[in-house]
Design an enzyme around this catalytic site. Structure first.
Site, PDB file in Angstrom:
ATOM      1  N   SER A  18      31.746  48.569  52.445  1.00  0.00           N
ATOM      2  CA  SER A  18      32.901  48.102  51.671  1.00  0.00           C
ATOM      3  C   SER A  18      34.001  49.146  51.707  1.00  0.00           C
ATOM      4  CB  SER A  18      32.485  47.844  50.217  1.00  0.00           C
ATOM      5  OG  SER A  18      33.625  47.833  49.386  1.00  0.00           O
ATOM      6  N   ASP A  74      36.702  38.670  55.384  1.00  0.00           N
ATOM      7  CA  ASP A  74      37.580  37.705  54.713  1.00  0.00           C
ATOM      8  C   ASP A  74      37.819  36.455  55.567  1.00  0.00           C
ATOM      9  OD1 ASP A  74      37.779  39.334  52.501  1.00  0.00           O
ATOM     10  OD2 ASP A  74      39.595  40.332  53.203  1.00  0.00           O
ATOM     11  N   LYS A  77      33.098  37.922  46.360  1.00  0.00           N
ATOM     12  CA  LYS A  77      34.543  37.923  46.638  1.00  0.00           C
ATOM     13  C   LYS A  77      35.271  37.168  45.518  1.00  0.00           C
ATOM     14  CE  LYS A  77      34.313  40.393  50.284  1.00  0.00           C
ATOM     15  NZ  LYS A  77      34.879  41.740  50.251  1.00  0.00           N
ATOM     16  N   ARG A  81      41.641  32.391  49.927  1.00  0.00           N
ATOM     17  CA  ARG A  81      41.123  32.195  51.294  1.00  0.00           C
ATOM     18  C   ARG A  81      40.414  30.843  51.433  1.00  0.00           C
ATOM     19  NH1 ARG A  81      43.258  36.208  53.514  1.00  0.00           N
ATOM     20  NH2 ARG A  81      43.220  38.263  52.530  1.00  0.00           N
TER      21      ARG A  81
HETATM   22  C1  S3P Z   1      39.674  45.239  51.224  1.00  0.00           C
HETATM   23  C2  S3P Z   1      38.362  45.317  51.587  1.00  0.00           C
HETATM   24  C3  S3P Z   1      37.476  44.155  51.641  1.00  0.00           C
HETATM   25  C4  S3P Z   1      38.223  42.842  51.643  1.00  0.00           C
HETATM   26  C5  S3P Z   1      39.365  42.822  50.667  1.00  0.00           C
HETATM   27  C6  S3P Z   1      40.331  43.958  50.933  1.00  0.00           C
HETATM   28  C7  S3P Z   1      40.454  46.492  51.166  1.00  0.00           C
HETATM   29  O1  S3P Z   1      36.631  44.192  50.513  1.00  0.00           O
HETATM   30  O2  S3P Z   1      37.346  41.764  51.381  1.00  0.00           O
HETATM   31  O3  S3P Z   1      40.053  41.595  50.765  1.00  0.00           O
HETATM   32  O4  S3P Z   1      41.697  46.433  51.138  1.00  0.00           O
HETATM   33  O5  S3P Z   1      39.844  47.563  51.155  1.00  0.00           O
HETATM   34  P1  S3P Z   1      35.299  45.076  50.541  1.00  0.00           P
HETATM   35  O6  S3P Z   1      35.728  46.395  50.988  1.00  0.00           O
HETATM   36  O7  S3P Z   1      34.746  45.137  49.174  1.00  0.00           O
HETATM   37  O8  S3P Z   1      34.398  44.362  51.506  1.00  0.00           O
END
Ligand code: S3P
Length: 425
Positions: A164, A312, A339, A385
């Protein structure tokens, strides 16, 4: 409004700025010394939440229309907010800001909307606590509101259980205020915008495989940020152009950072015709224009290290899979459940209503493509989304489709419906 069309999509579109990079441009600009000019900033609700939180902490941020001008106050220049910091629907604002707040010499509280209040914050509370932070979930349920009190931080090496970028970034940002270096090791590499952007500000961030190490500096020096178009937003036009027969769409200025571009790999594996034009961008963020032509798609398997690079995009991939020939298996994607909605559930519900053959699993879904969908009354579940993915589904579905609360696209793409319509004229 009902959405139904089989008109080919033709023409050009420029998608708005990358959401992840826009958030970070404001946050990192605020923590730098000097003036930051941000072009291509995404004025979606999530990034506006970030702006409003930093204004509450004394950062002067001006929107001139074409750019955002921000006066950074340095690593130790934020002011104590007089009120709770409200992050709306934005997980990125909530988690990254938690890391920054953990290093401040003032007390703060942070929370967001109903969806944010259900999303797991233990994933940042745990490592930040290991660093010495005083950060508490007020309800004791590992969710917001969080209450953060000043505490001395020390660098740690953290083996993250999840891939993440939000978790990684929260820890690295706290690392700016820690004694000693901070390392985050992920099970698979997540988007690396934080590492790239911090380096451009003069920070020492070493990336090796799935690990990133930050060595704290006394100051960051402001630079201007040019935000490329968001590949996650481009995905809806890529899918629409691939799925609607006779389409040819040029999507300009799309960020194709390899830690984000899994959708391109999967679309091509499914048989999608995508041409990269005018590739540019060096050490910062690579960019290209994408020419997409309608194609017959076939099923594929999406798994492993690829998952964080298209996390995403998985709702859109599910719709593509339903319209493809053969079976698509998505696995290793349990993150979908946490999410803006539980995207295993919300994708399954909506696709089933449209007559697709989908089986949800613990960490993804299995879809037997039938090449057709039927219009239905769907729900966005207030997830931008989901709204955009099923708007694309509605273009190829037989009969009428409605989507409840479809205006939630404003979170990441306020002009989405207009841009889509412009390709159907
Ligand atoms: C993001 C990381 C992702 C993504 C989110 C934006 C970011 O989440 O799903 O829309 O800007 O770091 P995770 O890092 O928790 O997977």
């Amino acid at each position: 409004m009902s959405l139904s069309s089989i008109k080919p999509l033709r023409g050009e579109v420029t998608v708005p700025g990358d959401k992840s990079i826009s958030h970070r441009a404001v946050m990192f600009g605020a923590l730098s010394k000097g003036k930051t000019r941000i072009t291509g900033f995404l004025k979606g609700a999530d990034c506006l939440s970030t702006i409003s939180c930093f204004r509450q902490m004394g950062i002067d941020i001006e929107d001139t229309g074409s750019e955002i001008l921000l006066q950074g106050r340095g690593l130790h220049g934020l002011k104590a907010p007089s009120d709770l910091l409200y992050t709306g629907n934005s997980g990125t604002t909530t988690r990254l800001l938690s890391g920054i707040l953990a290093g401040q010499s003032f007390e703060s509280r942070i929370s967001g909307d109903a969806s944010i209040c259900k999303r797991p914050m233990g994933r940042v509370i745990d490592p930040l606590t290991q660093m010495g932070a005083s950060i508490e979930s007020e309800g004791g349920n590992g969710c917001t509101p969080l209450h953060i009190t000043p505490s001395a931080l020390k660098g740690i090496t953290y083996n993250s259980p999840v891939a993440s970028a939000q978790v990684k970034s929260a820890i690295l940002l706290a690392g700016l205020y820690a004694e000693g270096s901070t390392t985050v090791i992920e099970p698979a590499l997540s988007r690396d915008h934080t590492e790239r952007m911090l380096r451009s500000l003069g920070a020492t961030v070493k990336s090796e495989g799935n690990s990133a190490t930050l060595i704290p500096e006394n100051e960051l020096n402001a630079v201007d940020f040019e935000v490329p178009g968001d590949i996650s937003s481009a995905t809806y036009f890529i899918a629409a152009a691939l799925l609607v027969p006779g389409s040819e769409v040029l999507i300009r200025n799309v960020g194709i950072n390899p830690t984000r571009a899994g959708i391109l790999e999967v679309a091509e594996k499914m048989g999608g015709n995508i041409e990269y034009l005018n590739r540019r961008g060096g050490e910062g963020e690579p960019v290209a224009d994408l020419l997409v032509r309608s194609s017959l798609l076939k099923g594929t398997t999406v798994e492993g290290d690829l998952i964080p690079t298209l996390i995403d995009e998985l709702p859109m991939i599910a719709v593509m899979a339903a319209m493809a020939e053969g079976t698509t298996v998505v696995k290793d994607a349990a993150e979908l459940k946490v999410k803006e909605s539980d995207r295993i559930m919300t994708v399954t519900e909506n696709l089933k209503k449209m007559g697709a053959d989908i089986t949800p699993t613990e960490n993804g879904y299995i879809i037997n493509g039938t090449g057709s969908l039927t219009g239905a009354a769907l729900d966005s579940y207030l997830d931008h989304r989901i709204a955009m993915s099923f708007t694309v589904a509605s273009l190829v579905a037989e009969g009428e489709t409605t989507i409840k609360n479809k205006e939630c696209v404003d979170i990441s793409y306020p002009g989405f419906y207009g841009d889509l319509e412009s390709l159907m004229r």
